[in-house]
Design a protein around this motif. Structure first.
Motif, mmCIF file in Angstrom:
data_model
loop_
_atom_site.group_PDB
_atom_site.id
_atom_site.type_symbol
_atom_site.label_atom_id
_atom_site.label_comp_id
_atom_site.label_asym_id
_atom_site.label_seq_id
_atom_site.Cartn_x
_atom_site.Cartn_y
_atom_site.Cartn_z
ATOM 1 N N TYR A 51 0.833 -1.211 0.000
ATOM 2 C CA TYR A 51 0.000 0.000 0.000
ATOM 3 C C TYR A 51 0.865 1.259 0.000
ATOM 4 N N SER A 52 1.883 1.279 0.841
ATOM 5 C CA SER A 52 2.757 2.453 0.934
ATOM 6 C C SER A 52 3.547 2.676 -0.350
ATOM 7 N N LEU A 53 4.133 1.610 -0.896
ATOM 8 C CA LEU A 53 4.908 1.741 -2.125
ATOM 9 C C LEU A 53 4.024 2.118 -3.309
ATOM 10 N N LYS A 54 2.812 1.584 -3.347
ATOM 11 C CA LYS A 54 1.888 1.923 -4.422
ATOM 12 C C LYS A 54 1.515 3.401 -4.354
ATOM 13 N N SER A 55 1.246 3.902 -3.161
ATOM 14 C CA SER A 55 0.917 5.325 -2.986
ATOM 15 C C SER A 55 2.093 6.209 -3.351
ATOM 16 N N LEU A 56 3.269 5.827 -2.913
ATOM 17 C CA LEU A 56 4.467 6.605 -3.201
ATOM 18 C C LEU A 56 4.777 6.635 -4.690
ATOM 19 N N SER A 57 4.692 5.481 -5.342
ATOM 20 C CA SER A 57 4.994 5.436 -6.778
ATOM 21 C C SER A 57 3.958 6.209 -7.587
ATOM 22 N N ALA A 58 2.706 6.206 -7.153
ATOM 23 C CA ALA A 58 1.672 6.975 -7.862
ATOM 24 C C ALA A 58 1.926 8.469 -7.749
ATOM 25 N N ILE A 61 5.565 9.042 -9.919
ATOM 26 C CA ILE A 61 5.509 8.778 -11.352
ATOM 27 C C ILE A 61 4.079 8.395 -11.700
ATOM 28 N N SER A 62 3.337 9.309 -12.261
ATOM 29 C CA SER A 62 1.916 9.062 -12.496
ATOM 30 C C SER A 62 1.644 8.063 -13.619
ATOM 31 N N GLU A 63 2.559 7.887 -14.583
ATOM 32 C CA GLU A 63 2.314 6.983 -15.702
ATOM 33 C C GLU A 63 2.552 5.516 -15.338
ATOM 34 N N ASN A 64 3.364 5.259 -14.346
ATOM 35 C CA ASN A 64 3.723 3.883 -13.994
ATOM 36 C C ASN A 64 2.946 3.414 -12.782
#
Length: 160
Positions: A51-58, A61-64
């Protein structure tokens, strides 16, 4: 190269399926555990990391989107989320590459064996302390057909 475990989380952050694989040399015999660690801290920590990594990556980097991450030189976690917010995670060895198609295939087994089954509850419910609410076992996936098909599929992969 090996597969260590397979998790499914529902949209309420509950681990509804957990399959640990024990690698043996005796003709494909697998003595791993099924649904024994669903309420353990390790499954809750795994979901928290994802959950944390998904939120951070979103945010960065919005495209990935998050598809995998590694912990040191030991494990790689492969992640895929369905449109209905079921999260599928496979833990493998560090040297295993992209497993997105495998996770999509596991989701198809889930749809065929679990979601399409009229006896499966719509919601997987838990009590306040994390225990199953009923003795029938509907709080977790215990569909023998699903377990057998996913085991056969994962064991047929060259990385198993």
């Amino acid at each position: 190269m090996t597969i260590y475990s397979f998790f499914i989380f529902d949209r309420h952050c509950n681990c509804i399926y957990n399959r640990e694989f024990t690698q043996t040399s005796a003709a494909g015999v697998n003595n791993g555990l099924i649904n024994k660690n669903n309420t353990s801290h390790s499954s809750k920590l795994l979901f928290g990391i994802i959950y944390s990594l998904k939120s951070l990556s979103a945010k960065l980097i919005s495209e990935n989107e998050l598809t995998s991450f590694t912990l040191g030189q030991s494990f790689r976690f492969h992640f895929w989320e369905s449109v209905t917010s079921y999260k599928f995670v496979v833990v493998t060895g560090y040297d295993v590459d992209d497993m997105q198609q495998v996770l999509v295939r596991l989701h198809q087994y889930f749809v065929d064996c679990v979601a399409s089954n009229g006896l499966t509850p719509v919601e997987f419910k838990w009590s306040a302390n994390g225990e199953k609410l009923d003795n029938v076992g509907y709080s977790v996936i215990c569909n023998n057909s699903f377990v057998e098909e996913t085991d056969q599929y994962l064991q047929s992969l060259s990385i198993y």
